[in-house]
Design an enzyme around this catalytic site. Structure first.
Site, PDB file in Angstrom:
ATOM      1  N   TYR A   5       0.816  -1.210   0.000  1.00  0.00           N
ATOM      2  CA  TYR A   5       0.000   0.000   0.000  1.00  0.00           C
ATOM      3  C   TYR A   5       0.852   1.263   0.000  1.00  0.00           C
ATOM      4  O   TYR A   5       0.378   2.321  -0.413  1.00  0.00           O
ATOM      5  CB  TYR A   5      -0.990  -0.029   1.169  1.00  0.00           C
ATOM      6  CG  TYR A   5      -2.201  -0.865   0.813  1.00  0.00           C
ATOM      7  CD1 TYR A   5      -3.215  -0.341   0.021  1.00  0.00           C
ATOM      8  CD2 TYR A   5      -2.300  -2.194   1.208  1.00  0.00           C
ATOM      9  CE1 TYR A   5      -4.302  -1.107  -0.351  1.00  0.00           C
ATOM     10  CE2 TYR A   5      -3.384  -2.970   0.843  1.00  0.00           C
ATOM     11  CZ  TYR A   5      -4.388  -2.409   0.058  1.00  0.00           C
ATOM     12  OH  TYR A   5      -5.460  -3.183  -0.328  1.00  0.00           O
ATOM     13  N   HIS A  49      -5.235  -2.667   7.216  1.00  0.00           N
ATOM     14  CA  HIS A  49      -4.581  -3.647   6.353  1.00  0.00           C
ATOM     15  C   HIS A  49      -3.545  -4.476   7.110  1.00  0.00           C
ATOM     16  O   HIS A  49      -2.814  -5.263   6.500  1.00  0.00           O
ATOM     17  CB  HIS A  49      -3.927  -2.947   5.162  1.00  0.00           C
ATOM     18  CG  HIS A  49      -4.915  -2.459   4.154  1.00  0.00           C
ATOM     19  ND1 HIS A  49      -5.716  -3.309   3.433  1.00  0.00           N
ATOM     20  CD2 HIS A  49      -5.251  -1.202   3.765  1.00  0.00           C
ATOM     21  CE1 HIS A  49      -6.496  -2.611   2.628  1.00  0.00           C
ATOM     22  NE2 HIS A  49      -6.239  -1.326   2.806  1.00  0.00           N
TER      23      HIS A  49
END
Length: 754
Positions: free
Chosen positions: A279, A436
């Site tokens: 990410y 996440h």
């Protein structure tokens, strides 16, 4: 092959000659840039160098070929209806990507067909947008209009802002008014004031939203939108229970928001992005693009100096988070195979070079990428490569801290070389990683060059594959990939760290105990975790060591667990390849059973199991014609389990990966000592194996108490290696009697070889 190459070269030469002559005859004002990304000074320099900088010219030609095909195919702006991977989703993605590239071509080449293409497309969107309801798919916590989630709407606006800026001075005032009143201003309002749960967070989603609103605000000279982007919404009515699709809190009262807050909070001072490298790669695109726009339009902000140059630092951190093939280590939610060849990283490397200190090591990465951005930064990189200024990017052992102040654990990346091979150990002791994050304190993975030896699973998702949940996260991401048993770390009583609870996990992080990368033959990291299980402390020390005992570097792993009561402890090793040999007996059942019923155990088939009867249990396997042996210092009665992923998976959403699990039963305190030993090779042409046996005759735990742990390795060549760890008060002087010898040292550890 030669004729094809010559033909391609002639085509590029002819193309460059034609458009260079064409540019000279153009009215320069007709293609004037608003300066959002490509500055006037940069544009002039690009035109002056066309046909003279091979990498830039090739990148330009490739984009021209791509865009020309799309222009010939015509424009289609369908009514949105699909999830990721579906036709309308992919069509709108292709539209914004092509429009952004067409804008660059118009600025550089001055051909009005590119401007007309953008104008026509944007007017079609402007006609459609006022009538669009929310997207018909209702899966997202923040539904979009063109796409199923506002995140993808932000992707669209980031690119379309650049496309619009490229024709801003070319279209009429009336056309600008139509586009801004019917499309861009309502679009920006929808992403911001109408979607606070999306816009006001510390998260990669919000970074995209902030950048999108800020970039279109810069193009339209709308200071209110730019301020919203930079500083977030000024609102007080936050729902503290609201969560996103991954279970993460949307925002808490008093929490900062906006682009600057995301720069401040999401990155550590070392450049590590708390959600992990997958990410980080994704978020760097809006971070860098908006920063480039701000640098051009609002240089007084000095955005590339913010937080001690954090955006440039983040690029170095990201490169260090790759294996020898440039693929990112799959920490937290991550798709394996994502690498620095991604467009986001190409753009970020160019920007870091241009806005940083023109570090020639970045040029070596750009050279491997083989592509540059068509702007000031890309030209600078291409010129540096043309002048042969690149230097090898040296990956040394490094600690990347986590947390906005660098005080929430981190990631250790240890490297050791042998001949032309590089062995890499990645140990994770970070904070949760927001929504996440995975429940894997003190986990690790191990690489031989770009090859996974001990793997991290990554996430359970098929990005942009419509058949697999519309490309979104699968339920197995929660039931498997995030659970502790999916990682190479200790699991207590078949329960994940923090009981798999996000709110609890978010409160805590592991702590580095010590590290030492100063010795060429020893790279070592040690960290502690005191909150994953109530009443249990975990302390893991891992070292990469070159020794005469071994032909290749080995990894020594000392994992101490101290509990308040008796527990079952499991330590898995996710290897790849074919089992060659074990020194313990095991039974394989005729009918497979699940290893457990929850917390990820329900996804593992128990294929075989044995009981240790010796002080050392050896497990040897082969992968890609290389041999590896795991030597565990076991106690009699320890269980040794061979299992395989795939149970409770009727839709085949999970890979069928194997795992070897070392289990201790009814243990209050325990120490798991392992040696991972690469050795030998197999040649399928000559059908000969070389050094297929372990070089370790015996591994021993000589001492293990609150003060010290001492491990001895004895090779078949009779060489001995002693590693002693001071488990507390490590900085002082130590004296210890081992094997009737008095040893003294200063610091956290000592290694003695004889």
């Amino acid at each position: 092959m030669t004729s094809l190459f010559q033909s391609h070269s002639l085509r590029i030469f002819f193309f460059l000659f034609i458009f260079s002559q064409f540019i000279k005859a153009q009215d320069q004002a007709s293609s004037k840039s608003s300066g959002l990304i490509l500055t006037e000074e940069g544009l002039k320099k690009i035109k002056d160098n066309l046909g003279q900088v091979p990498l830039f010219d090739r990148s330009l030609q490739e984009i021209k070929d791509e865009v020309d095909i799309e222009i010939n195919n015509g424009i289609e702006v369908p009514i949105p209806k699909d999830l990721a991977g579906g036709y309308t989703h992919e069509r709108h993605k292709k539209n914004y990507s092509t429009a952004q590239k067409a804008g660059v071509l118009f600025n550089i080449l001055g051909e009005e067909k590119y401007a007309n293409y953008i104008k026509k497309m944007l007017l079609e969107y402007a006609a459609m947008y006022p009538k669009l309801p929310l997207h018909p798919e209702e899966r997202s916590y923040a539904r979009g209009k063109i796409f199923w989630q506002s995140l993808n709407d932000s992707n669209w606006l980031v690119s379309m802002s650049q496309a619009y800026s490229s024709i801003y001075n070319w279209i009429s005032k009336e056309e600008r008014a139509t586009l801004e009143n019917n499309l861009f201003k309502p679009f920006a309002d929808f992403l911001s004031v109408e979607s606070p749960q999306f816009f006001n967070r510390i998260h990669n989603h919000s970074t995209w939203g902030n950048a999108a609103v800020g970039m279109i605000g810069l193009v339209m000279n709308d200071e209110e939108l730019v301020d919203l982007a930079l500083y977030g919404l000024k609102e007080d009515n936050i729902d503290e229970t609201a969560r996103d699709n991954d279970g993460g809190l949307i925002k808490q009262k008093g929490q900062a928001a906006g682009f600057l807050a995301n720069m401040e909070e999401a990155f550590s001072p070392s450049g590590y992005y708390t959600e992990g490298p997958y990410y980080q790669r994704y978020a760097l695109y809006p971070f860098m693009l908006f920063a480039k726009a701000l640098q051009n339009k609002k240089p007084e902000l000095k955005i590339f100096e913010y937080k001690d140059g954090i955006l440039v630092k983040s690029v170095y951190a990201l490169i260090n988070l790759t294996d020898a093939d440039g693929e990112f280590f799959p920490l937290n939610d991550a798709q394996k195979g994502m690498s620095y060849f991604n467009n986001s990283v190409i753009m970020s490397v160019d920007a870091a070079y241009y806005y940083g200190e023109h570090n020639p090591m970045l040029l070596s990465i750009a050279k491997k990428q083989g592509e540059v951005t068509l702007d000031d930064a890309g030209l600078a990189v291409a010129l540096g490569l043309k002048n042969k200024e690149e230097q090898e990017f040296l990956k040394e052992s490094i600690i990347l801290t986590d947390g906005s102040k660098g005080n929430k654990g981190g990631v250790a990346i240890l490297h050791s070389k042998e001949d032309k091979s590089r062995y890499s150990l990645v140990m994770k002791y970070t904070s949760q990683g927001d929504s996440h994050g995975h429940y894997d304190k003190l986990s690790y993975s191990f690489y031989n060059d770009g090859e996974e030896v001990i793997q991290d699973y990554g996430f359970a998702r098929f990005v942009n594959i419509e058949q697999k949940n519309g490309g979104g996260y699968l339920k197995e991401n929660t039931s498997w990939a995030k659970q502790s048993i999916a990682h190479n770390t200790i699991i207590q009583n078949e329960t994940s760290h923090f009981n798999g609870d996000f709110d609890t996990g978010t409160k805590f992080h592991s702590e580095k105990y010590f590290s030492d990368f100063s010795k060429p033959d020893v790279q070592i990291i040690s960290a502690k975790e005191n909150n994953a299980y109530p009443g249990t402390q975990m302390h893991r020390t891992m070292a990469l060591i070159n020794s005469d005992i071994f032909q290749k570097p080995v990894m020594i792993d000392i994992f101490r667990v101290t509990g308040a009561k008796e527990n079952q402890y499991d330590l898995p090793f996710y290897y790849f390849g074919q089992i060659i040999e074990t020194n313990f007996e095991y039974n394989s059942p005729e009918k497979l059973e699940k290893l457990g019923s929850k917390n990820g155990y329900q996804h593992l088939w128990k294929e075989a199991a044995g009981i240790s009867s010796a002080n050392n249990s050896k497990f040897t396997w082969s992968n890609n014609n290389k041999f590896y042996t795991l030597t565990n210092v076991t106690k009699e009665g320890d269980s040794l389990i061979m299992a395989r992923l795939g149970a409770s998976d009727p839709q085949f959403n999970l890979r069928r990966d194997p795992v070897y699990i070392w289990r201790k039963h009814k243990a209050k305190d325990a120490v798991f000592v392992s040696v991972l030993e690469p050795h030998g090779s197999y040649n399928p042409i000559t059908e000969l194996g070389n050094n297929s046996f372990s070089q370790i005759k015996e591994a021993k735990i000589l001492i293990d108490n609150d003060e010290y742990t001492a491990v001895e390795l004895i090779g078949f060549n009779k060489t001995k290696l002693l590693l002693v760890i001071a488990n507390k008060n490590g900085e002082g002087r130590h004296s210890l009697r081992i094997n009737n010898n008095e040893i003294s040292w200063k610091g956290n550890y000592t290694i003695i070889e004889n």
